[in-house]
Write a protein that holds these residues in place. Structure first.
Motif, PDB file in Angstrom:
ATOM      1  N   ILE A 101      37.267  57.165  50.826  1.00 28.33           N
ATOM      2  CA  ILE A 101      37.958  58.869  51.147  1.00 28.33           C
ATOM      3  C   ILE A 101      39.094  58.909  49.469  1.00 28.33           C
ATOM      4  CG2 ILE A 101      39.736  58.758  52.641  1.00 28.33           C
ATOM      5  CD1 ILE A 101      39.103  57.541  54.342  1.00 28.33           C
ATOM      6  N   GLY A 102      38.521  60.510  49.151  1.00 31.54           N
ATOM      7  CA  GLY A 102      39.256  60.511  48.303  1.00 31.54           C
ATOM      8  C   GLY A 102      40.305  62.175  48.723  1.00 31.54           C
ATOM      9  N   ARG A 103      41.825  62.511  47.879  1.00 29.09           N
ATOM     10  CA  ARG A 103      42.082  63.421  47.556  1.00 29.09           C
ATOM     11  C   ARG A 103      42.911  63.939  46.672  1.00 29.09           C
ATOM     12  NH1 ARG A 103      47.503  62.519  52.238  1.00 29.09           N
ATOM     13  NH2 ARG A 103      48.020  64.444  51.400  1.00 29.09           N
ATOM     14  N   SER A 104      43.457  65.159  47.774  1.00 25.60           N
ATOM     15  CA  SER A 104      44.663  65.803  46.277  1.00 25.60           C
ATOM     16  C   SER A 104      45.290  66.288  47.347  1.00 25.60           C
ATOM     17  CB  SER A 104      43.915  67.302  45.217  1.00 25.60           C
ATOM     18  OG  SER A 104      43.556  68.566  46.617  1.00 25.60           O
ATOM     19  N   TYR A 105      47.102  66.266  46.577  1.00 25.38           N
ATOM     20  CA  TYR A 105      48.053  66.973  46.968  1.00 25.38           C
ATOM     21  C   TYR A 105      48.513  68.345  46.569  1.00 25.38           C
ATOM     22  CZ  TYR A 105      48.608  61.893  47.905  1.00 25.38           C
ATOM     23  OH  TYR A 105      48.458  60.899  48.910  1.00 25.38           O
ATOM     24  N   GLN A 106      49.086  68.591  47.672  1.00 22.67           N
ATOM     25  CA  GLN A 106      49.463  70.197  47.950  1.00 22.67           C
ATOM     26  C   GLN A 106      50.152  70.623  45.945  1.00 22.67           C
ATOM     27  OE1 GLN A 106      51.811  71.151  51.803  1.00 22.67           O
ATOM     28  NE2 GLN A 106      52.409  73.592  50.606  1.00 22.67           N
ATOM     29  N   ILE A 107      51.123  70.019  45.481  1.00 20.82           N
ATOM     30  CA  ILE A 107      52.149  69.619  45.016  1.00 20.82           C
ATOM     31  C   ILE A 107      51.279  68.838  43.482  1.00 20.82           C
ATOM     32  CG2 ILE A 107      54.361  69.873  43.677  1.00 20.82           C
ATOM     33  CD1 ILE A 107      55.932  70.509  46.216  1.00 20.82           C
ATOM     34  N   LEU A 125      34.019  61.288  50.534  1.00 23.40           N
ATOM     35  CA  LEU A 125      34.631  62.156  51.583  1.00 23.40           C
ATOM     36  C   LEU A 125      35.859  63.035  50.683  1.00 23.40           C
ATOM     37  CD1 LEU A 125      35.977  64.362  54.338  1.00 23.40           C
ATOM     38  CD2 LEU A 125      36.951  61.666  54.780  1.00 23.40           C
ATOM     39  N   LEU A 126      36.096  64.155  50.613  1.00 24.17           N
ATOM     40  CA  LEU A 126      37.472  64.620  49.476  1.00 24.17           C
ATOM     41  C   LEU A 126      38.382  65.681  50.071  1.00 24.17           C
ATOM     42  CD1 LEU A 126      38.532  65.129  46.613  1.00 24.17           C
ATOM     43  CD2 LEU A 126      37.246  66.763  46.122  1.00 24.17           C
ATOM     44  N   LEU A 127      39.670  65.401  50.053  1.00 25.88           N
ATOM     45  CA  LEU A 127      40.657  65.611  51.088  1.00 25.88           C
ATOM     46  C   LEU A 127      41.340  66.816  49.910  1.00 25.88           C
ATOM     47  CD1 LEU A 127      41.814  63.066  53.259  1.00 25.88           C
ATOM     48  CD2 LEU A 127      39.781  64.757  54.015  1.00 25.88           C
ATOM     49  N   LEU A 128      41.281  68.398  50.449  1.00 27.36           N
ATOM     50  CA  LEU A 128      42.663  69.287  49.532  1.00 27.36           C
ATOM     51  C   LEU A 128      42.702  69.703  50.556  1.00 27.36           C
ATOM     52  CD1 LEU A 128      39.193  70.284  47.459  1.00 27.36           C
ATOM     53  CD2 LEU A 128      40.483  68.895  46.874  1.00 27.36           C
ATOM     54  N   ASP A 129      44.673  69.755  50.402  1.00 36.89           N
ATOM     55  CA  ASP A 129      46.044  69.860  50.190  1.00 36.89           C
ATOM     56  C   ASP A 129      45.973  71.193  49.740  1.00 36.89           C
ATOM     57  OD1 ASP A 129      47.486  70.854  52.058  1.00 36.89           O
ATOM     58  OD2 ASP A 129      48.140  68.203  51.847  1.00 36.89           O
ATOM     59  N   GLU A 130      46.010  72.325  50.341  1.00 39.50           N
ATOM     60  CA  GLU A 130      46.344  73.916  50.034  1.00 39.50           C
ATOM     61  C   GLU A 130      45.983  73.660  48.260  1.00 39.50           C
ATOM     62  OE1 GLU A 130      50.024  75.577  51.185  1.00 39.50           O
ATOM     63  OE2 GLU A 130      49.995  74.210  53.578  1.00 39.50           O
ATOM     64  N   ALA A 149      51.624  73.076  62.272  1.00 37.45           N
ATOM     65  CA  ALA A 149      50.968  72.397  63.110  1.00 37.45           C
ATOM     66  C   ALA A 149      50.089  70.826  62.513  1.00 37.45           C
ATOM     67  CB  ALA A 149      49.822  73.328  62.516  1.00 37.45           C
ATOM     68  N   GLY A 150      51.031  70.035  61.629  1.00 34.79           N
ATOM     69  CA  GLY A 150      50.514  69.096  61.010  1.00 34.79           C
ATOM     70  C   GLY A 150      49.208  68.833  59.974  1.00 34.79           C
ATOM     71  N   LYS A 151      48.686  69.876  60.032  1.00 32.45           N
ATOM     72  CA  LYS A 151      47.268  70.200  58.802  1.00 32.45           C
ATOM     73  C   LYS A 151      47.669  68.086  57.512  1.00 32.45           C
ATOM     74  CE  LYS A 151      48.219  74.104  57.689  1.00 32.45           C
ATOM     75  NZ  LYS A 151      49.528  74.049  58.171  1.00 32.45           N
ATOM     76  N   SER A 152      49.227  68.211  57.374  1.00 36.11           N
ATOM     77  CA  SER A 152      49.007  67.879  55.650  1.00 36.11           C
ATOM     78  C   SER A 152      48.629  66.530  56.146  1.00 36.11           C
ATOM     79  CB  SER A 152      50.067  67.952  55.064  1.00 36.11           C
ATOM     80  OG  SER A 152      49.979  69.128  54.111  1.00 36.11           O
ATOM     81  N   THR A 153      49.702  66.454  57.011  1.00 35.40           N
ATOM     82  CA  THR A 153      50.261  64.445  58.156  1.00 35.40           C
ATOM     83  C   THR A 153      48.739  64.548  58.341  1.00 35.40           C
ATOM     84  OG1 THR A 153      52.084  65.319  58.697  1.00 35.40           O
ATOM     85  CG2 THR A 153      51.258  63.599  60.032  1.00 35.40           C
ATOM     86  N   LEU A 154      47.893  65.175  59.478  1.00 36.67           N
ATOM     87  CA  LEU A 154      46.194  64.790  59.329  1.00 36.67           C
ATOM     88  C   LEU A 154      45.704  64.032  58.434  1.00 36.67           C
ATOM     89  CD1 LEU A 154      43.845  64.070  61.228  1.00 36.67           C
ATOM     90  CD2 LEU A 154      43.231  67.088  60.780  1.00 36.67           C
ATOM     91  N   ILE A 197      42.410  71.834  53.646  1.00 38.43           N
ATOM     92  CA  ILE A 197      42.931  72.464  54.315  1.00 38.43           C
ATOM     93  C   ILE A 197      43.714  74.179  53.399  1.00 38.43           C
ATOM     94  CG2 ILE A 197      45.585  72.601  54.829  1.00 38.43           C
ATOM     95  CD1 ILE A 197      45.440  70.072  55.476  1.00 38.43           C
ATOM     96  N   GLU A 198      43.568  75.074  53.715  1.00 42.01           N
ATOM     97  CA  GLU A 198      44.883  76.110  53.106  1.00 42.01           C
ATOM     98  C   GLU A 198      44.591  77.255  54.085  1.00 42.01           C
ATOM     99  OE1 GLU A 198      45.568  77.490  50.389  1.00 42.01           O
ATOM    100  OE2 GLU A 198      44.305  75.996  49.368  1.00 42.01           O
ATOM    101  N   HIS A 199      45.540  78.301  53.352  1.00 42.16           N
ATOM    102  CA  HIS A 199      46.259  79.260  53.549  1.00 42.16           C
ATOM    103  C   HIS A 199      45.895  80.729  53.505  1.00 42.16           C
ATOM    104  CE1 HIS A 199      49.798  77.566  56.241  1.00 42.16           C
ATOM    105  NE2 HIS A 199      49.937  76.483  55.608  1.00 42.16           N
ATOM    106  N   ILE A 200      44.796  80.797  52.225  1.00 40.18           N
ATOM    107  CA  ILE A 200      44.105  81.526  51.095  1.00 40.18           C
ATOM    108  C   ILE A 200      43.347  81.816  52.438  1.00 40.18           C
ATOM    109  CG2 ILE A 200      43.326  82.732  49.337  1.00 40.18           C
ATOM    110  CD1 ILE A 200      45.398  80.504  47.917  1.00 40.18           C
TER     111      ILE A 200
END
Length: 237
Positions: A77-83, A155-160, A37-42, A190-193
């Motif tokens: 703007i900070g972030r984490s990665y899915q893996i 702003l913190l971005l959390l990817d799954e 759906a483009g979530k991580s690309t966002l 962003i999360e599937h749970i």
């Protein structure tokens, strides 16, 4: 932060189509949507890892659409990665310190007090001197959180970040994220749970086909027949 009429496509694959999105200071926003759906690309568009094709991204009152990733990081703007991919031979402390120095531009001595705060906030204080390559999955997820926080974000971005964890571990992580929210940092997760999001965020949006399908109070969004059909495959009654 504000995205206004943002477009992004890779050939015929549309990631964002005229996307409008605003996140207020201290707000907790959850994002769900089908795979692709483009979530991580966002997230990549927000951080500058990928460039938008059209529209604008504004943060802290100024347009950042053309700013490089390191500049956006230093603006908050900070972030984490899915893996998680920590520096395995470096200690937990050294991993977080590296992020703090990069994110702030400060020297090691000046950044160190903030690193100590982040270690305690993320529950990693006892692991500070352990090589990151020896951490459990939950600890690596916490280290991803810590590295994002070390850049001192607004702003913190959390990817799954809860992906792959047991239910007990998810609950533990929810507690940590609630503590982080108390600091006043805005959060996009962003999360599937889904139940993890419902326990922590103020607002939930659903992305599908590069467009905003739903936006509102989390419980209400999840009860939407359109969301249940597209995201969960449940036909409306």
């Amino acid at each position: 932060m504000q995205l206004k009429s943002v477009d992004k496509a890779f050939g015929a694959v549309v990631i964002a189509k005229g996307l409008d999105l605003t996140v207020q200071a201290s707000e907790g926003l959850g994002i769900i949507g089908p795979n692709g759906a483009g979530k991580s690309t966002l997230f990549n568009l927000i951080t500058g890892d990928q460039h938008i094709n059209g529209g604008s991204i504004t943060f802290g009152g100024r347009e950042v659409s053309k700013d490089k990733p390191f500049k956006r990081c230093r603006q908050g703007i900070g972030r984490s990665y899915q893996i998680p991919h920590p520096f395995g031979k470096m200690t937990v402390y050294e991993n977080i310190l590296t992020a703090a120095v990069f994110g702030s531009g400060k020297g090691e001595a000046e950044a160190s007090p903030h690193v100590i705060e982040v270690l305690h906030l993320t529950g990693l204080a006892k692991e500070a001197n352990k090589p990151a390559g020896h951490l459990t999955l939950l600890q690596r997820k916490r280290l991803e959180l810590a590295r994002g926080l070390a850049t001192d974000p607004k702003l913190l971005l959390l990817d799954e970040i809860a992906g792959g964890l047991t239910e007990h571990e998810v609950q533990s992580l929810i507690g940590t994220i609630r503590d982080i929210r108390k600091t006043g940092i805005a959060l996009i997760w962003i999360e599937h749970i889904v139940h993890a999001l419902l326990a922590t965020v103020d607002r939930l949006i659903v992305l599908n086909g590069g467009e905003l399908l739903a936006d509102g109070e989390p419980e209400a969004v999840m009860k939407s027949p359109q969301v249940q059909k597209i995201y969960m495959g449940v036909e409306p009654a």
